[in-house]
Scaffold this motif. Structure first.
Motif, short mmCIF file in Angstrom:
data_model
loop_
_atom_site.label_atom_id
_atom_site.label_comp_id
_atom_site.label_asym_id
_atom_site.label_seq_id
_atom_site.Cartn_x
_atom_site.Cartn_y
_atom_site.Cartn_z
N HIS A 131 0.83 -1.20 0.00
CA HIS A 131 0.00 0.00 0.00
C HIS A 131 0.87 1.26 0.00
O HIS A 131 0.61 2.20 -0.77
CB HIS A 131 -0.92 0.01 1.23
N THR A 132 1.91 1.26 0.81
CA THR A 132 2.79 2.44 0.88
C THR A 132 3.47 2.66 -0.47
O THR A 132 3.55 3.80 -0.95
CB THR A 132 3.87 2.24 1.98
N SER A 187 0.99 3.97 -2.98
CA SER A 187 0.67 5.38 -2.70
C SER A 187 1.80 6.27 -3.20
O SER A 187 1.55 7.35 -3.75
CB SER A 187 0.46 5.60 -1.21
N SER A 188 3.05 5.83 -2.98
CA SER A 188 4.19 6.61 -3.46
C SER A 188 4.17 6.71 -4.98
O SER A 188 4.38 7.78 -5.54
CB SER A 188 5.50 5.92 -3.06
N GLU A 222 -6.75 1.24 -0.16
CA GLU A 222 -6.91 0.48 1.09
C GLU A 222 -8.08 -0.50 0.98
O GLU A 222 -7.99 -1.63 1.45
CB GLU A 222 -7.15 1.44 2.26
#
Lengths: 177, 515
Positions: A28-29, A32-33, A123
């Motif tokens: 997820h991180t 998102s980046s 998410e």
């Protein structure tokens, strides 16, 4: 004067064993980046395509710089996710985070004013969620734990709610006495 | 029990109306609201009016007349619909509104404060506004305008009695002893004027003028600077430096005007300041145009802030603030101050500070606080980041632009001085008194800022450390309070961990209500 040598049975927050975030937290991180970098790279490509002077000057630097920036950012995300952890104890919730400035926050359940669970589009796809715990006086949420599983978030919310009800019952009992 | 409740609920509601003089309050209230909220919305129309409309005076008079009549009619209708009742369920019920009718219910238990304000227009008829402060939000405030002072005081007593009854378990025998003791403090208006010198009210007033800065500068240039310049040229024959002198004169006059404005604002706010402390409650009465009464229960105080700025140091005076809970951080904190939730004691000498603080914290003695200071690593880090680095940058800039590089030395000296002062100010002190634990955190640079609070009132605790700090076994400590925070950088790791653990234990084991 205050004496800090007398108390032997003080629970130590430094002994807390923190639970890592959800398995898909890193994914997820990183996504998102990338959602930040892909439009940025797209915009730069468009500028280079339409502005030849800019392209001549900056193309080489961008071709070297952007992949390095993205790679560093990805590596930072890996460390950041690994360093994050949370712990739910009987009377409080602890959360640690930070790569350069490492923070450990302990929020007693008795001070939680309200909670929010958030789920963004990525998410939702990954069955992740974020929980925000608010106490009085904070600028925003006192504790925001992102990238937990949705079930973990709901369990945490339920746990805090039950604690507050129990706490209220205890207070009421005290009043009756 | 449920039958009784049903009977209570079935009992008729006796609506009361406020005095016809309350119409004055509504007119003033809606006028202020119109200026504050409505004027900004009318700005586009105002621009059209200024640029497009001919015969401005006539239309301005017509619009003003219509606005005034509308305001009077609306206020009158609002007055007619404004009814209140004190129910047998210990609730304040309020019916209000003209186009949108509202029924407001405020339980006694939710009332934080009952303030009595005495606006100047009610003085001849001896009426007051009774303000019920619910939860720190302006929208949750209930105002009964134009009631007699006796009635307002009776209401306040009724509500506080009810709340006291609710919180009986909290009050111990020790408190009941102090209940009988009344302490008081009054501050002379001469001292209040000093607060004008210490405070930043003039800066706030200046900030309010910021949108009109171009107009003001134009006006000053045409009307004042030219005349003063001419005066200097005529009277003293200073042709070359007349403009400079005129500018200096103007700056001196502006500073003087700002100081005077600040002093006036302080006097308006704190005129004839009186403070009483009885039965674990503060009561403050102050104000020139409006005698405002603020009541605050001692147990509502989350922390006490003692501040002294540069001017305060010169005058040897402090400002003390008793802060209540505010949610939403700095913005809400400022709003809380504007909303008069914060008890501000504007100018106190050090003895008065000690005596006022002792009403709440009997152990407090500012001269006996043995502060533990931050570790020297903080000084080295700040010297590097905030003194050496800027001076190197200034040196580089001066070198490139061919300016005297000695300026960078000056920057180094000044910044190093400020960094050292700031480092020396940081300190914390913990105290135990009758099984209760307190913390005092000090910070500042040229001035000084103390925050005193009882540990169990904290909301959360946090430690912050970098790699180098961990190598040196250091941590910074951050304690979130319901009103602001306490931050203590660079203390020994074991001390920081202990304070966090101990604070958390206090929060979790203390059954007293923190609100």
């Amino acid at each position: 004067m205050f004496n800090n040598q007398q108390i032997m049975d003080l629970p130590k927050h430094s002994d807390i064993s923190f639970k890592p975030l959800a398995d898909k937290a890193l994914l997820h991180t990183q996504l998102s980046s990338l959602l930040f970098y892909i439009p940025l790279i797209g915009a730069l490509i468009a500028v280079c395509y339409f502005n030849e002077a800019f392209a001549n000057n900056a193309q080489t630097y961008l071709l070297i710089g952007m992949p390095i920036l993205v790679a560093v950012s990805m590596a930072y995300n890996i460390i950041s996710v690994r360093l994050r952890g949370f712990a739910v104890r009987d009377h409080d919730i602890a959360f640690k985070k930070g790569v350069i400035w490492q923070q450990v926050t302990v929020l007693p359940l008795a001070r939680v004013q309200h909670m929010e669970i958030h789920q963004g589009p990525i998410e939702r796809k990954l069955s992740l969620a974020s929980i925000k715990l608010f106490s009085a006086g904070g600028v925003s949420a006192d504790l925001q734990i992102s990238e937990l599983t949705h079930d973990d978030c709901k369990n945490m919310r339920q746990f805090v709610q039950n604690y507050r009800q129990d706490d209220a019952t205890t207070q009421a009992a005290l009043v009756d006495e | 029990m449920s039958n009784a409740t049903l009977e209570d609920k079935a009992s008729p509601i006796y609506w009361q109306k406020v005095s016809p003089w309350a119409l004055l309050y509504f007119v003033v209230h809606f006028s202020v609201r119109f200026v504050k909220d409505g004027l900004l919305n009318l700005l586009p129309m105002l621009v059209v009016f200024v640029t497009q409309v001919e015969n401005k005076l006539f239309w301005a008079q017509a619009a003003g007349g219509i606005a005034l009549i509308s305001l009077l009619i609306y206020s009158f209708l609002y007055y007619l619909n404004f009814k209140f009742s004190i129910s047998s369920d210990n609730e304040i019920l309020l019916n209000k509104g003209v186009f949108k009718k509202e029924r407001l219910t405020l339980k006694f238990g939710r009332v934080q404060n009952v303030n009595i304000a005495e606006p100047f227009y009610f003085t001849p008829v001896d009426l007051v506004n009774c303000i019920f402060d619910a939860a720190g939000s302006v929208s949750q405030e209930v105002v009964l305008p134009g009631v007699t002072k006796d009635y307002a005081q009776q209401m306040r007593k009724q509500i506080f009695d009810f709340k006291a009854q609710q919180q009986q378990e909290v009050q111990n025998t020790e408190q009941s002893k102090t209940d009988t003791i009344e302490n008081s403090l009054s501050i002379s208006n001469k001292e209040i004027a000093k607060f004008g010198l210490m405070s930043n009210m003039a800066i706030l007033a200046m900030a309010a003028l910021a949108p009109f800065i171009n107009l003001i500068v134009d006006f000053l240039e045409k009307q004042i600077i030219a005349k003063v310049e001419g005066f200097y040229q005529q009277e003293f024959g200073m042709l070359a430096s007349a403009a400079t002198f005129a500018m200096i004169t103007l700056i001196v006059l502006l500073v003087f005007a700002a100081v005077m404005l600040s002093v006036t604002m302080s006097l308006i706010r704190f005129y004839n300041f009186e403070l009483y402390f009885k039965g674990q409650k503060f009561k403050r009465i102050a104000g020139l145009l409006e005698r405002h009464q603020l009541s605050m229960s001692m147990d509502k105080v989350q922390s006490i802030v003692i501040k002294q700025n540069l001017m305060g140091r010169l005058l040897k005076r402090f400002t003390v603030e008793c802060l209540q809970a505010s949610s939403g951080g700095i913005v809400a904190g400022v709003a809380a101050k504007q909303n008069k939730q914060t008890l501000v004691l504007p100018v106190l000498n050090s003895e008065q500070v000690d005596s006022v603080c002792q009403w709440i914290y009997p152990w407090f003695n500012s001269k006996k606080l043995a502060f533990k200071r931050a570790e020297r690593a903080l000084l080295y880090k700040n010297l590097g980041f905030y003194s050496l680095l800027p001076s190197v940058l200034v040196f580089g800039f001066c070198f490139i632009t061919d300016i005297n590089t000695l300026i960078s030395l000056g920057v180094l000296v000044v910044f190093s001085g400020l960094v050292t002062l700031s480092y020396q100010r940081y300190g914390y002190y913990m105290h135990e008194d009758n099984g209760r634990f307190y913390m005092v955190v000090r910070k500042g640079m040229i001035g000084v800022h103390y925050r005193v609070f009882e540990l169990y009132k904290a909301q959360s605790a946090r430690s912050i450390s970098t790699y180098l700090m961990r190598k040196s076994s250091l941590k910074s400590l951050y304690i979130q309070l319901a009103s602001g925070f306490a931050f203590m950088p660079y203390i020994k790791q074991q001390d920081a961990d202990f304070i966090i653990d101990f604070t958390i234990k206090q929060i979790e084991s203390d059954t007293r209500s923190w609100m």
